[in-house]
Design a protein around this motif. Structure first.
Motif, PDB file in Angstrom:
ATOM      1  N   THR A  38       0.850  -1.204   0.000  1.00  0.00           N
ATOM      2  CA  THR A  38       0.000   0.000   0.000  1.00  0.00           C
ATOM      3  C   THR A  38       0.878   1.243   0.000  1.00  0.00           C
ATOM      4  O   THR A  38       0.703   2.178  -0.799  1.00  0.00           O
ATOM      5  CB  THR A  38      -0.908   0.011   1.257  1.00  0.00           C
ATOM      6  OG1 THR A  38      -1.700  -1.160   1.250  1.00  0.00           O
ATOM      7  CG2 THR A  38      -1.813   1.232   1.279  1.00  0.00           C
ATOM      8  N   ILE A  54      -6.528  15.365  -5.584  1.00  0.00           N
ATOM      9  CA  ILE A  54      -7.140  14.731  -4.407  1.00  0.00           C
ATOM     10  C   ILE A  54      -7.459  13.298  -4.808  1.00  0.00           C
ATOM     11  O   ILE A  54      -7.945  13.052  -5.910  1.00  0.00           O
ATOM     12  CB  ILE A  54      -8.433  15.455  -3.944  1.00  0.00           C
ATOM     13  CG1 ILE A  54      -8.181  16.955  -3.727  1.00  0.00           C
ATOM     14  CG2 ILE A  54      -8.944  14.837  -2.648  1.00  0.00           C
ATOM     15  CD1 ILE A  54      -9.353  17.703  -3.081  1.00  0.00           C
ATOM     16  N   TRP A  55      -7.161  12.373  -3.877  1.00  0.00           N
ATOM     17  CA  TRP A  55      -7.257  10.953  -4.227  1.00  0.00           C
ATOM     18  C   TRP A  55      -8.555  10.324  -3.762  1.00  0.00           C
ATOM     19  O   TRP A  55      -8.520   9.339  -3.009  1.00  0.00           O
ATOM     20  CB  TRP A  55      -6.101  10.200  -3.583  1.00  0.00           C
ATOM     21  CG  TRP A  55      -4.772  10.382  -4.229  1.00  0.00           C
ATOM     22  CD1 TRP A  55      -4.498  10.799  -5.484  1.00  0.00           C
ATOM     23  CD2 TRP A  55      -3.504  10.118  -3.612  1.00  0.00           C
ATOM     24  NE1 TRP A  55      -3.147  10.811  -5.699  1.00  0.00           N
ATOM     25  CE2 TRP A  55      -2.511  10.399  -4.571  1.00  0.00           C
ATOM     26  CE3 TRP A  55      -3.113   9.661  -2.351  1.00  0.00           C
ATOM     27  CZ2 TRP A  55      -1.146  10.245  -4.308  1.00  0.00           C
ATOM     28  CZ3 TRP A  55      -1.761   9.509  -2.089  1.00  0.00           C
ATOM     29  CH2 TRP A  55      -0.791   9.799  -3.062  1.00  0.00           C
ATOM     30  N   GLU A 109      -6.649  13.972  10.413  1.00  0.00           N
ATOM     31  CA  GLU A 109      -7.130  13.097   9.345  1.00  0.00           C
ATOM     32  C   GLU A 109      -6.172  11.918   9.229  1.00  0.00           C
ATOM     33  O   GLU A 109      -4.961  12.106   9.020  1.00  0.00           O
ATOM     34  CB  GLU A 109      -7.213  13.793   7.976  1.00  0.00           C
ATOM     35  CG  GLU A 109      -7.765  12.773   6.936  1.00  0.00           C
ATOM     36  CD  GLU A 109      -7.816  13.244   5.489  1.00  0.00           C
ATOM     37  OE1 GLU A 109      -7.318  14.345   5.186  1.00  0.00           O
ATOM     38  OE2 GLU A 109      -8.346  12.476   4.663  1.00  0.00           O
ATOM     39  N   GLY A 113      -3.489  11.280   2.396  1.00  0.00           N
ATOM     40  CA  GLY A 113      -2.957  11.351   1.031  1.00  0.00           C
ATOM     41  C   GLY A 113      -2.086  12.579   0.858  1.00  0.00           C
ATOM     42  O   GLY A 113      -1.206  12.868   1.681  1.00  0.00           O
ATOM     43  N   GLU A 177     -12.018   7.625   2.570  1.00  0.00           N
ATOM     44  CA  GLU A 177     -11.639   6.677   1.509  1.00  0.00           C
ATOM     45  C   GLU A 177     -10.257   6.078   1.735  1.00  0.00           C
ATOM     46  O   GLU A 177      -9.423   6.059   0.847  1.00  0.00           O
ATOM     47  CB  GLU A 177     -11.723   7.346   0.120  1.00  0.00           C
ATOM     48  CG  GLU A 177     -12.030   6.334  -0.980  1.00  0.00           C
ATOM     49  CD  GLU A 177     -12.143   6.962  -2.352  1.00  0.00           C
ATOM     50  OE1 GLU A 177     -13.103   7.714  -2.594  1.00  0.00           O
ATOM     51  OE2 GLU A 177     -11.266   6.682  -3.197  1.00  0.00           O
ATOM     52  N   THR A 181      -8.127  -0.145   3.069  1.00  0.00           N
ATOM     53  CA  THR A 181      -6.816  -0.787   2.883  1.00  0.00           C
ATOM     54  C   THR A 181      -6.162  -1.147   4.228  1.00  0.00           C
ATOM     55  O   THR A 181      -5.018  -1.587   4.238  1.00  0.00           O
ATOM     56  CB  THR A 181      -5.840   0.122   2.088  1.00  0.00           C
ATOM     57  OG1 THR A 181      -5.586   1.293   2.857  1.00  0.00           O
ATOM     58  CG2 THR A 181      -6.389   0.519   0.739  1.00  0.00           C
ATOM     59  N   TYR A 182      -6.872  -0.962   5.349  1.00  0.00           N
ATOM     60  CA  TYR A 182      -6.269  -1.308   6.644  1.00  0.00           C
ATOM     61  C   TYR A 182      -6.542  -2.783   6.944  1.00  0.00           C
ATOM     62  O   TYR A 182      -7.705  -3.186   7.041  1.00  0.00           O
ATOM     63  CB  TYR A 182      -6.841  -0.457   7.783  1.00  0.00           C
ATOM     64  CG  TYR A 182      -6.805   1.046   7.604  1.00  0.00           C
ATOM     65  CD1 TYR A 182      -6.037   1.652   6.606  1.00  0.00           C
ATOM     66  CD2 TYR A 182      -7.541   1.879   8.441  1.00  0.00           C
ATOM     67  CE1 TYR A 182      -6.021   3.031   6.445  1.00  0.00           C
ATOM     68  CE2 TYR A 182      -7.524   3.259   8.290  1.00  0.00           C
ATOM     69  CZ  TYR A 182      -6.771   3.828   7.278  1.00  0.00           C
ATOM     70  OH  TYR A 182      -6.767   5.183   7.122  1.00  0.00           O
TER      71      TYR A 182
END
Ligand SMILES: C[S@@+](CC[C@H](N)C(=O)[O-])C[C@H]1O[C@@H](n2cnc3c(N)ncnc32)[C@H](O)[C@@H]1O
Length: 317
Positions: A38, A54-55, A109, A113, A177, A181-182
């Motif tokens: 990741t 921005i992702w 946050e 990203g 968002e 992925t954690y």
């Protein structure tokens, strides 16, 4: 490691994480491998990024856009389609406290990203300290260089499952968002509950597969120190953003067209962007070209694709 191997490991990791409803993260070795892939994937994306990127998939809701325009003079003239900002604004707007009550607050946050979304939010509130944390060292370097403003906006590299903050240090944690992925979602929630002050809030926005949503539902029932007070399914609003972005001539298409790159990189990059910015979620099937490039390993074959996109808010008990 070659880019295609990194993307394959990242994609397999997404599959592993989002197909399990057990609530137990994978074992340490698997988890470390997923986090390594990741971090490397987002390092590569950060290196190729431009200021303003921005992702996230964004969302569109006329009411939100009207409210942003009322709050931010000149927003209509910003060089953005506004969809990612709407997603960020939602994270604050639906809290049970007003923006003015965040004056003097400590805000974090997790998974910031490139920090652009947090930069936007940090200008809507008079917080004392705003921190963006991300696993990707390159994303943090870019965010720091482009956007940091002392305690008003600063960035640290770190892991969502092991937050580098003291117990009860923060008033608000947002997460946009990123948590899909954690590897150990329960551990992340425990960390959020630990670092929040009593009465502090957690605003969580993300994609869900059915098994991941079952996991989330169980975590909410277990409480883990958080009282869940709000849930909204924003899948359709997110699909509207994606569909508009995928339309020829959109701001999303134009900004990519303006990037300098070789014709081959542009051809592949366009298909990569379709894939990672949610085309399938919005109902666009893979084109023949996407399929061929996936087969060749040039475009990631993402596993564990979501079927809903949701906003949850919790209060620390
Ligand atoms: C899809 S991007 C979203 C970034 C940002 N929230 C936005 O909306 O533009 C997901 C981000 O989560 C970060 N991330 C993934 N796993 C993480 C972890 N374990 N700890 C912290 N950040 C993580 C990635 O590096 C990436 O920057």
């Amino acid at each position: 490691m070659a880019a295609s191997k990194v993307f394959t490991e990242f994609s397999e990791g997404l599959g592993t994480i989002n197909s399990s409803d057990s609530g137990q993260g994978p074992d340490r070795a698997v988890s470390d491998r997923i986090k390594g892939a990741t971090s490397s994937s987002y390092d590569m994306a950060a290196t190729a990024s431009s200021q303003g990127d921005i992702w996230n998939w964004g969302m569109h809701d006329d009411t939100l856009l009207r409210e942003i325009r009322a709050l931010v003079p000149g927003f209509a003239d910003y060089d953005t389609d506004g969809y990612s900002e709407q997603l960020y604004f939602l994270a604050l707007r639906d809290l049970p406290i007003g923006l003015a009550e965040l004056a003097g607050a400590s805000v974090l946050e997790v998974g910031c990203g490139l920090g652009e979304g947090l930069n936007f939010l940090s200008r809507l509130i008079d917080a004392e300290r705003v921190t963006g944390l991300d696993l990707s060292p390159q994303a943090i370097t870019r965010a720091t260089t482009r956007l940091s403003r002392g305690r008003r906006l600063h960035f640290v590299q770190g892991d969502a499952e092991n937050l580098p903050f003291e117990d009860g240090e923060l008033d608000l944690v947002i997460n946009i968002e990123s948590s899909h992925t954690y590897p150990d979602f329960g551990r992340f929630l425990d960390e959020v509950a630990r670092v929040l002050k009593p009465g502090g809030h957690f605003s969580h926005i993300d994609t869900f597969t059915a098994p991941r949503y079952a996991q989330m539902t169980r975590h909410k029932e277990e409480s883990r120190g958080l009282a869940w007070i709000h849930e909204r399914d924003i899948s359709e609003e997110v699909r509207t953003s994606i569909r508009r972005r995928m339309t020829a001539g959109s701001h999303f298409q134009r900004t990519f067209a303006e990037k300098r790159m070789s014709p081959v990189a542009r051809l592949v990059g366009r298909q990569v962007r379709r894939t990672i910015f949610g085309a399938k979620f919005a109902g666009f099937p893979d084109t023949a070209l996407t399929k061929a490039l996936k087969k060749a390993g040039a475009v990631p074959s993402l596993q564990g694709l979501p079927d809903s996109y949701r906003h949850h808010i919790a209060r620390k008990g």
